[in-house]
Design an enzyme around this catalytic site. Structure first.
Site, PDB file in Angstrom:
ATOM      1  CG  ASP A   1      -8.035   1.369  34.469  1.00 33.13           C
ATOM      2  OD1 ASP A   1      -9.282   1.334  34.384  1.00 33.13           O
ATOM      3  OD2 ASP A   1      -7.289   1.489  33.498  1.00 33.13           O
TER       4      ASP A   1
ATOM      5  CE1 TYR B   1     -16.100  11.481  24.848  1.00 36.53           C
ATOM      6  CE2 TYR B   1     -17.270  13.029  23.439  1.00 36.53           C
ATOM      7  CZ  TYR B   1     -16.807  12.663  24.687  1.00 36.53           C
ATOM      8  OH  TYR B   1     -17.056  13.457  25.775  1.00 36.53           O
TER       9      TYR B   1
ATOM     10  CG  PHE C   1     -23.879  22.765  25.292  1.00 37.44           C
ATOM     11  CD1 PHE C   1     -24.703  22.073  26.190  1.00 37.44           C
ATOM     12  CD2 PHE C   1     -24.297  22.864  23.983  1.00 37.44           C
ATOM     13  CE1 PHE C   1     -25.931  21.525  25.773  1.00 37.44           C
ATOM     14  CE2 PHE C   1     -25.517  22.333  23.558  1.00 37.44           C
ATOM     15  CZ  PHE C   1     -26.326  21.656  24.452  1.00 37.44           C
ATOM     16  CG  ASN C   2     -18.200  23.346  22.749  1.00 38.00           C
ATOM     17  OD1 ASN C   2     -19.342  22.924  22.584  1.00 38.00           O
ATOM     18  ND2 ASN C   2     -17.238  23.109  21.877  1.00 38.00           N
TER      19      ASN C   2
ATOM     20  CG  ASN D   1      -6.075  13.225  28.888  1.00 42.00           C
ATOM     21  OD1 ASN D   1      -5.020  13.454  28.297  1.00 42.00           O
ATOM     22  ND2 ASN D   1      -7.159  13.974  28.717  1.00 42.00           N
TER      23      ASN D   1
ATOM     24  CE  LYS E   1     -10.333  16.055  27.437  1.00 43.08           C
ATOM     25  NZ  LYS E   1     -10.421  17.301  28.148  1.00 43.08           N
TER      26      LYS E   1
ATOM     27  CB  SER F   1     -20.883  15.137  25.424  1.00 36.10           C
ATOM     28  OG  SER F   1     -20.593  15.938  24.324  1.00 36.10           O
TER      29      SER F   1
ATOM     30  CE  LYS G   1     -18.644  10.999  27.558  1.00 41.62           C
ATOM     31  NZ  LYS G   1     -18.255  10.637  28.924  1.00 41.62           N
TER      32      LYS G   1
ATOM     33  NE  ARG H   1     -19.134  23.036  17.924  1.00 41.47           N
ATOM     34  CZ  ARG H   1     -19.442  23.131  16.630  1.00 41.47           C
ATOM     35  NH1 ARG H   1     -20.236  24.083  16.180  1.00 41.47           N
ATOM     36  NH2 ARG H   1     -18.953  22.257  15.767  1.00 41.47           N
TER      37      ARG H   1
ATOM     38  CB  ILE I   1     -14.633  18.631  33.977  1.00 47.52           C
ATOM     39  CG1 ILE I   1     -14.546  19.223  32.560  1.00 47.52           C
ATOM     40  CG2 ILE I   1     -15.957  19.021  34.636  1.00 47.52           C
ATOM     41  CD1 ILE I   1     -15.508  18.611  31.543  1.00 47.52           C
TER      42      ILE I   1
HETATM   43  P1  NAD Z   1     -10.000  14.658  31.177  1.00 45.76           P
HETATM   44  O1  NAD Z   1      -9.370  13.709  30.227  1.00 45.76           O
HETATM   45  O2  NAD Z   1      -9.256  15.875  31.568  1.00 45.76           O
HETATM   46  O3  NAD Z   1     -10.444  13.879  32.508  1.00 45.76           O
HETATM   47  C1  NAD Z   1     -10.801  12.521  32.531  1.00 45.76           C
HETATM   48  C2  NAD Z   1      -9.970  11.867  33.617  1.00 45.76           C
HETATM   49  O4  NAD Z   1     -10.322  10.481  33.693  1.00 45.76           O
HETATM   50  C3  NAD Z   1      -8.464  11.940  33.355  1.00 45.76           C
HETATM   51  O5  NAD Z   1      -7.822  12.408  34.529  1.00 45.76           O
HETATM   52  C4  NAD Z   1      -8.068  10.491  33.061  1.00 45.76           C
HETATM   53  O6  NAD Z   1      -6.760  10.205  33.506  1.00 45.76           O
HETATM   54  C5  NAD Z   1      -9.129   9.725  33.839  1.00 45.76           C
HETATM   55  N1  NAD Z   1      -9.438   8.383  33.318  1.00 45.76           N
HETATM   56  C6  NAD Z   1      -9.783   8.017  32.055  1.00 45.76           C
HETATM   57  N2  NAD Z   1     -10.034   6.695  32.007  1.00 45.76           N
HETATM   58  C7  NAD Z   1      -9.846   6.224  33.270  1.00 45.76           C
HETATM   59  C8  NAD Z   1      -9.966   4.939  33.860  1.00 45.76           C
HETATM   60  N3  NAD Z   1     -10.305   3.868  33.140  1.00 45.76           N
HETATM   61  N4  NAD Z   1      -9.707   4.806  35.189  1.00 45.76           N
HETATM   62  C9  NAD Z   1      -9.360   5.898  35.933  1.00 45.76           C
HETATM   63  N5  NAD Z   1      -9.236   7.126  35.424  1.00 45.76           N
HETATM   64  C10 NAD Z   1      -9.484   7.278  34.104  1.00 45.76           C
HETATM   65  O7  NAD Z   1     -11.419  15.054  30.554  1.00 45.76           O
HETATM   66  P2  NAD Z   1     -12.442  16.172  31.020  1.00 45.76           P
HETATM   67  O8  NAD Z   1     -12.428  17.252  30.007  1.00 45.76           O
HETATM   68  O9  NAD Z   1     -12.229  16.514  32.444  1.00 45.76           O
HETATM   69  O10 NAD Z   1     -13.801  15.382  30.821  1.00 45.76           O
HETATM   70  C11 NAD Z   1     -14.438  14.698  31.890  1.00 45.76           C
HETATM   71  C12 NAD Z   1     -15.635  13.970  31.354  1.00 45.76           C
HETATM   72  O11 NAD Z   1     -16.505  14.888  30.690  1.00 45.76           O
HETATM   73  C13 NAD Z   1     -15.338  12.884  30.329  1.00 45.76           C
HETATM   74  O12 NAD Z   1     -16.233  11.818  30.536  1.00 45.76           O
HETATM   75  C14 NAD Z   1     -15.631  13.559  29.005  1.00 45.76           C
HETATM   76  O13 NAD Z   1     -15.994  12.632  28.015  1.00 45.76           O
HETATM   77  C15 NAD Z   1     -16.806  14.446  29.385  1.00 45.76           C
HETATM   78  N6  NAD Z   1     -16.967  15.627  28.519  1.00 45.76           N
HETATM   79  C16 NAD Z   1     -15.914  16.468  28.332  1.00 45.76           C
HETATM   80  C17 NAD Z   1     -16.051  17.573  27.503  1.00 45.76           C
HETATM   81  C18 NAD Z   1     -14.886  18.494  27.246  1.00 45.76           C
HETATM   82  O14 NAD Z   1     -14.907  19.212  26.224  1.00 45.76           O
HETATM   83  N7  NAD Z   1     -13.875  18.559  28.078  1.00 45.76           N
HETATM   84  C19 NAD Z   1     -17.284  17.831  26.872  1.00 45.76           C
HETATM   85  C20 NAD Z   1     -18.356  16.961  27.115  1.00 45.76           C
HETATM   86  C21 NAD Z   1     -18.182  15.853  27.942  1.00 45.76           C
HETATM   87  N1  UDP Z   2     -12.238  24.597  15.556  1.00 47.50           N
HETATM   88  C1  UDP Z   2     -11.376  25.268  14.699  1.00 47.50           C
HETATM   89  N2  UDP Z   2     -10.037  24.994  14.775  1.00 47.50           N
HETATM   90  C2  UDP Z   2      -9.522  24.104  15.665  1.00 47.50           C
HETATM   91  C3  UDP Z   2     -10.405  23.431  16.541  1.00 47.50           C
HETATM   92  C4  UDP Z   2     -11.757  23.704  16.438  1.00 47.50           C
HETATM   93  O1  UDP Z   2     -11.804  26.078  13.877  1.00 47.50           O
HETATM   94  O2  UDP Z   2      -8.293  23.881  15.674  1.00 47.50           O
HETATM   95  C5  UDP Z   2     -13.686  24.913  15.528  1.00 47.50           C
HETATM   96  C6  UDP Z   2     -14.578  23.733  15.256  1.00 47.50           C
HETATM   97  O3  UDP Z   2     -14.793  23.585  13.864  1.00 47.50           O
HETATM   98  C7  UDP Z   2     -15.857  24.135  16.020  1.00 47.50           C
HETATM   99  C8  UDP Z   2     -15.340  24.936  17.207  1.00 47.50           C
HETATM  100  O4  UDP Z   2     -14.030  25.365  16.824  1.00 47.50           O
HETATM  101  O5  UDP Z   2     -16.650  25.022  15.229  1.00 47.50           O
HETATM  102  C9  UDP Z   2     -15.244  24.107  18.495  1.00 47.50           C
HETATM  103  O6  UDP Z   2     -14.511  22.927  18.240  1.00 47.50           O
HETATM  104  P1  UDP Z   2     -13.961  21.996  19.425  1.00 47.50           P
HETATM  105  O7  UDP Z   2     -13.150  20.909  18.799  1.00 47.50           O
HETATM  106  O8  UDP Z   2     -13.277  22.840  20.459  1.00 47.50           O
HETATM  107  O9  UDP Z   2     -15.281  21.421  20.109  1.00 47.50           O
HETATM  108  P2  UDP Z   2     -16.487  20.546  19.492  1.00 47.50           P
HETATM  109  O10 UDP Z   2     -17.657  21.459  19.421  1.00 47.50           O
HETATM  110  O11 UDP Z   2     -16.053  20.017  18.175  1.00 47.50           O
HETATM  111  O12 UDP Z   2     -16.671  19.488  20.527  1.00 47.50           O
END
Ligand code: NAD
Ligand code: UDP
Length: 340
Positions: free
Chosen positions: A59, A150, A179-180, A36, A84, A124, A154, A232, A13
């Site tokens: 870090d 996790y 959301f997703n 990551n 995450k 989240s 949050k 979702r 993101i």
């Molecule tokens: P991501 O893992 O791709 O990005 C997170 C980044 O943070 C990575 O580049 C990782 O290397 C870096 N990082 C982690 N810990 C660190 C630290 N201690 N110091 C420096 N860098 C560090 O994840 P994302 O999908 O881009 O998610 C970003 C944020 O959004 C996270 O806080 C995650 O929990 C939150 N979020 C993500 C989702 C999703 O589905 N992707 C949904 C809801 C919330």
């Molecule tokens: N899901 C699935 N197979 C997978 C991963 C996810 O059927 O391999 C379903 C899961 O049960 C949910 C939706 O897909 O209904 C989204 O799941 P995801 O893990 O992507 O996101 P979440 O909402 O759990 O954060």
């Protein structure tokens, strides 16, 4: 010159947000430890935006992070830095609490020390827990409840931010509840890189499509939904990135304390609907098996995004077909992610 600091900005993101900010002439500083993500993402961000990014490999839990505040004049901090994966957080709770909360606290401490008082936090939809179906869509004022470590990080993060807001009138924060997120940059240059077997559905689907995994496991078809599979609110990552731009613009304009916003489309899709949309986009049949429900999954989750529309002037513009098209474009052009 003042700028926007993206902690964890090399991730999925964060990288998309960096591009959207740079395209709007903001100066961007990225801090990431690549736990990551991949260093190659920086060059791709710069290529897409035709602009340089200031970058620190650090870090955010460590004392070295202070150098970023010493060397730069920072207007807003956006904190993406966290682990995450829900399943990993159940197995390794301590590392999740340690990384997600120590990095948040260290960031907030440095902000206070250097008088930076505008903060965007990645929260989240998981903080809503299992909302009763007749209470959906989820609204920002609903009670919160985490169902795994996790989610707890949050929820505690949100509490820490609220408490600082209560204690300090100069502190302003926008907490974004995603959301997703799925999809990728339309160019095919940025997307989600996963290591190992993906836990989330879209990266799993795309790996089935390129033949790296044999079939998709659909976790349950006996939910109380139209086709029995989970629902979702999928949101395109570029729409999400633009939501951050809007949040930053608001923080730069008004001092409104701590505010919470859902970022979703407001529309739910079932797993089966997503699989069908992905098949249309990729022109491929996706093999799948129905398996047991996954522990901790809720039947339905989707947002009421109206507060973000009213206050941030933000709404999602890309639909499920564009999300699938761009996820597939990213995966097919970069079968090995940023190592290609
Ligand atoms: P991501 O893992 O791709 O990005 C997170 C980044 O943070 C990575 O580049 C990782 O290397 C870096 N990082 C982690 N810990 C660190 C630290 N201690 N110091 C420096 N860098 C560090 O994840 P994302 O999908 O881009 O998610 C970003 C944020 O959004 C996270 O806080 C995650 O929990 C939150 N979020 C993500 C989702 C999703 O589905 N992707 C949904 C809801 C919330
Ligand atoms: N899901 C699935 N197979 C997978 C991963 C996810 O059927 O391999 C379903 C899961 O049960 C949910 C939706 O897909 O209904 C989204 O799941 P995801 O893990 O992507 O996101 P979440 O909402 O759990 O954060």
């Amino acid at each position: 010159m003042s700028s926007i600091l993206l902690a964890g900005g090399a991730g999925y993101i964060g990288s998309h947000t960096a591009v959207e900010l740079l395209l709007r002439d903001k100066d961007v500083i990225i801090v990431d430890n690549f736990s990551n993500s991949n260093p190659n993402v920086i060059e791709r961000i710069e290529r897409l935006a035709s602009k340089r990014v200031k970058f620190y490999e650090l870090d955010t839990r460590t004392s070295e992070f202070e150098i970023v505040f010493k060397e730069n004049e920072i207007d807003v901090v956006v904190d993406f830095a966290a682990y995450k994966a829900v399943g990993d957080s159940v197995k390794e709770p301590l590392s999740y609490y340690e990384n997600n909360l120590c990095s948040l606290i260290n960031t907030l401490k440095l902000m206070k020390k250097y008088n930076v008082n505008k903060f965007v936090f990645s929260s989240s939809a998981t903080v809503y827990g299992d909302v009763k179906v007749d209470m959906l869509p989820a609204r920002e004022d609903y009670p919160r409840c985490a169902t795994n470590p996790y989610g707890n990080t949050k929820l505690i993060g949100e509490e820490i931010i609220s408490d600082i807001g209560n204690a300090d009138d100069n502190f302003n924060s926008i907490v974004l509840r995603y959301f997703n997120p799925i999809g990728a940059h339309q160019s095919g240059l940025l997307g989600e890189q996963t290591n190992g077997v993906p836990a989330n559905i879209m990266p799993y689907l795309t790996k089935v499509a390129i033949g790296e995994l044999p079939f998709l496991n659909i976790f349950g078809d006996d939910y109380d939904t139209e086709d029995g599979t989970g629902i979702r609110d999928y949101i395109h990552v570029v729409d999400l990135a633009i939501g951050h731009v809007k949040a930053i613009e608001r923080l730069l304009k008004v001092n409104n304390g701590v505010e919470f916003f859902n970022l979703g489309t407001g529309k739910g899709y079932s797993v089966m609907e997503l699989v069908r949309a992905f098949s249309r986009a990729s022109q491929m049949e996706i093999p799948y098996k129905i398996v047991e429900r996954r522990d901790g999954d809720v039947a339905m989750s989707y947002a009421d995004p109206s507060k973000a529309k009213e206050v941030l002037n933000w709404e999602a513009s890309l639909g499920i077909d564009e999300m699938c098209r761009d996820s597939w474009n990213w995966q097919s052009k970069n079968p090995n992610g940023y190592d290609d």
